[in-house]
Structure formats: C-alpha cells, structure tokens
Design a protein around this motif. Structure first.
Motif: not given
Length: 398
Positions: A52-76
């Motif tokens: 999702g994205i937050l707009f604050h003081k003229g800047i958009y901030y995009w926050f999201g899940e940090h994925k990794t490579a391979g089949r186990g990449g959905n675990s954080t």
C-alpha cells in the motif's frame, strides 16, 4: 572513448543484455508499464509485494512484503520494505522499515513468520505512522489468522512492533440481527459447500464459533476517511466474509464497532476508495496464488449496506483481473477523483519475481472500470469525461 562506450551499450541493448526500466520517460511523460520489471533507482526490481502507499508531505511511500527467491520466499525472513517517490515512477529503496526478530523466540514476528499486505497510515493526533499487516505465526501455517500493528515516528522507520489481534472478541457486528446471535447449530451435521452450510455461514456460523477468541483476520487493508476515522477491512470467517472494523482514535486497537460485507461471498484482497461521497471496494475471489475475476462493491456508508457492481475489469483478460490480484487503491494527489488500482502478479515458485499491475481506475455510469494498458501515464486522468455533479462534501461519521 565515449563513442566506443556508446557503441558497446548499443550492442548490449540489441543483444538483450540490458533491459530498459518498465517505468521510463518517453517524451515528457513518465510511463507506467504494468506487469514488467520495475527497477528502483539502484536498478533492482522493486520488492514491495501486497503493498500500500502513504502520501506524506509531498512524497509517496510504498510499503510491501519483502520477498526472497525460491519456494520458501513467502516466509518473512527480513521484514517489511519501503520505497519513496515524488512522481510514482522513480522509486528509492528505503530499506527494511519493520525488521523481524532474529533471536527472540518469544516474539510474534520472529524470522520465518508470515507478514502480508502491510498498510501504513498517519495519525494526525498522535503524530505517529501506524502499520497494520496480516500476521501468521512461525510454524503455524495459516492457522493464527491475526493482524499485527507497529508504529514509527518516521515513514521510513524503524517501526516498532506492538502486538497482534484476533479482532472484535466478544462483540457482535452491527448488521447481524439479534435473532441470529443466539442461534444454535450442530456443526457436525453440516457438510461444507452445501447450500445448507452456505446459509448457516450467511447467518453467522463462524462469527459465533470465533466470538470469544476474536474473529479471523487475513488479507487486509486500512482506510482513513476524510473525517479522520480509520477502518480495518479484512477477510475473515475462513476467508468467506469480509469484516469492516472501526479503529480507535490512535489507530492502534479496535473500538468494537464492526460490520460484515457479503457473508459467504468468499472475498479477499480488499482495496477501497471514496469518490463523491460514496465508498467503492474491489476484491478478489479465493483461488490461492492463481488469479480470478475481480469483484466490486459500492456503499453510501462504510459500514454498509454494500451493493455488488460485478467485475470492474473489461476487455481481454478481464476474467482473470489481467493475471493479478488487488492490493490497494491509491488516490493521486493534485487530481480530482483520480485513483490507481494496484495489484500483484504472484510468482509462488519464485516470489521475489512477482510483478506489479497498476492501472487507472476510471468510472463509467458511477461504476469502477479497469481496462488493460501496456503503458500509460498520469495524464489519463486529465482526459476523463466531465465529473458528475454529485456532492463532494465531507460525510458524517457512520
């Protein structure tokens, strides 16, 4: 020497060794190219999935899940990542803003947990940035079905994890009649997915089951209305029903006021916006990592009742939401009634390679419409038809 460098670069481009950014300037407009590799300012594919994205003081901030490579990449394994931009096309990596715990085994966000769909909002009263996300505990699969909250003094973190919830324990939704609250049902005689079972789910079967411990909370988003009240919208009841829950004034807990949307409708991936005093929501069906047809809804009050408007997608690929799943609807700053539909193309075999599908969300006959575009820019909103004369005044709290 420069001529030689230019000649070598041309050869590399022709050979396909160097790929041009998916979001690049052609003429004077920066293009958004859905489904392609989106490099950040360091040249690396943006890693902010389900975000999702937050707009604050003229800047958009995009926050999201940090994925990794391979089949186990959905675990954080690292946490929630963030990027910043002033124009929605050039994104700077702000690193991991909510880090998982490496050593504290008592922490709910220990490395290996699952953190999904992070959304950040700003609380003007407390001056805090508040992050909510779907949380599954390490080693528990998707049994926990919790929602977690963290705060920071800065949009770029660090965020401090506070706690998680099963929302609305011991509280009935405002739109479930009292006649159903005390209903007794022998669940052992019910077979899932039968008409009888569906009817019982519509009548609050799982709400009663989870009444004391709190309701399940999986795919989610957070919406702050124009009067400052915030709402947590999440897939619940085994992903069968969406719950809309009012947050406290500091956005850190639940007030106990909540409602259900489309009971037994099997909706997830909620994304919401407000236009001309009406609330519009886009969701998906539940087919795992595979795409399906999107659904859309409209309401006069965020607590409902909500009316189904059908699939907002039109044209080729509409039956699979252009091979993507909704995550957020972003209001474009400085443009009236301009919204971007944000979605993900999941790659479960290699999650880090997940792609982003952003499309202009337009309205025709008061219905949200999504059409595929290979490339587009923000000028598309300037070309919209004349706005309706519906009131744009701030609405009262529901």
């Amino acid at each position: 020497m420069r001529r030689l460098e230019g000649f070598l670069l041309l050869l590399l481009l022709l050979a396909g060794c160097i790929s041009l950014p998916a979001q690049q300037k052609e003429g004077s407009a920066a293009l958004i190219k859905p489904g392609e590799i989106w490099p950040d300012t360091d040249g690396k594919h943006i890693n902010a999935h389900g975000g999702g994205i937050l707009f604050h003081k003229g800047i958009y901030y995009w926050f999201g899940e940090h994925k990794t490579a391979g089949r186990g990449g959905n675990s954080t394994l690292f946490g929630v990542g963030a990027y910043s931009s002033k124009d929605l096309t050039s994104w700077k990596n702000e690193d991991i803003v909510l880090k998982v715990e490496e050593n504290d085994s008592t922490s709910e966000i220990i490395k290996g947990c699952v953190i999904e769909r992070p959304k950040v909002v700003y609380n003007a009263k407390t001056k805090k940035f508040v992050m909510w996300f779907h949380l599954e505990l390490k080693g528990k699969g998707y049994e926990a079905a919790r929602t977690g909250v963290a705060t920071s003094d800065s949009p770029t973190g660090p965020f401090t994890y506070l706690k998680s919830y099963r929302p609305n324990a011991g509280v009935w939704p405002i739109n479930v009649p009292s006649s159903l609250q005390a209903k007794k049902v022998d669940e052992t005689n019910l077979k899932w997915w039968t008409p009888e079972w569906t009817k019982e789910v519509q009548d609050g079967l799982f709400i009663r089951r989870d009444f004391q411990q709190g309701q399940m909370a999986r795919d989610m988003t957070v919406f702050v209305d124009d009067y400052g009240k915030a709402y947590h919208i999440h897939s619940s009841e085994e992903n069968l029903t969406l719950h809309i829950s009012e947050l406290s004034d500091d956005y850190l807990s639940f007030t106990g006021k909540w409602s259900v949307l489309a009971p037994a409708g099997h909706n997830e991936a909620p994304a919401i916006c407000k236009r001309n005093g009406k609330y519009y929501m886009i969701t998906s069906g539940c087919t795992g990592w595979d795409p399906n047809a999107a659904r859309s809804f409209v309401a006069e009050s965020i607590m409902g009742p909500w009316k189904s408007l059908g699939n907002p997608c039109v044209g080729e690929g509409a039956d699979l939401t252009f091979e993507s799943q909704s995550t957020y609807i972003l209001p474009v700053q400085g443009k009236k009634n301009a919204f971007i539909f944000m979605a993900d193309r999941w790659r479960p075999k290699n999650p880090i390679d997940g792609r982003y599908v952003w499309l202009p969300l337009l309205f025709e006959d008061e219905k949200p419409i999504l059409r595929w575009q290979d490339a587009w820019d923000l000028s598309v909103f300037d070309k919209q038809g004349k706005e309706t004369k519906a009131s744009t005044k701030k609405t009262k709290q529901p």
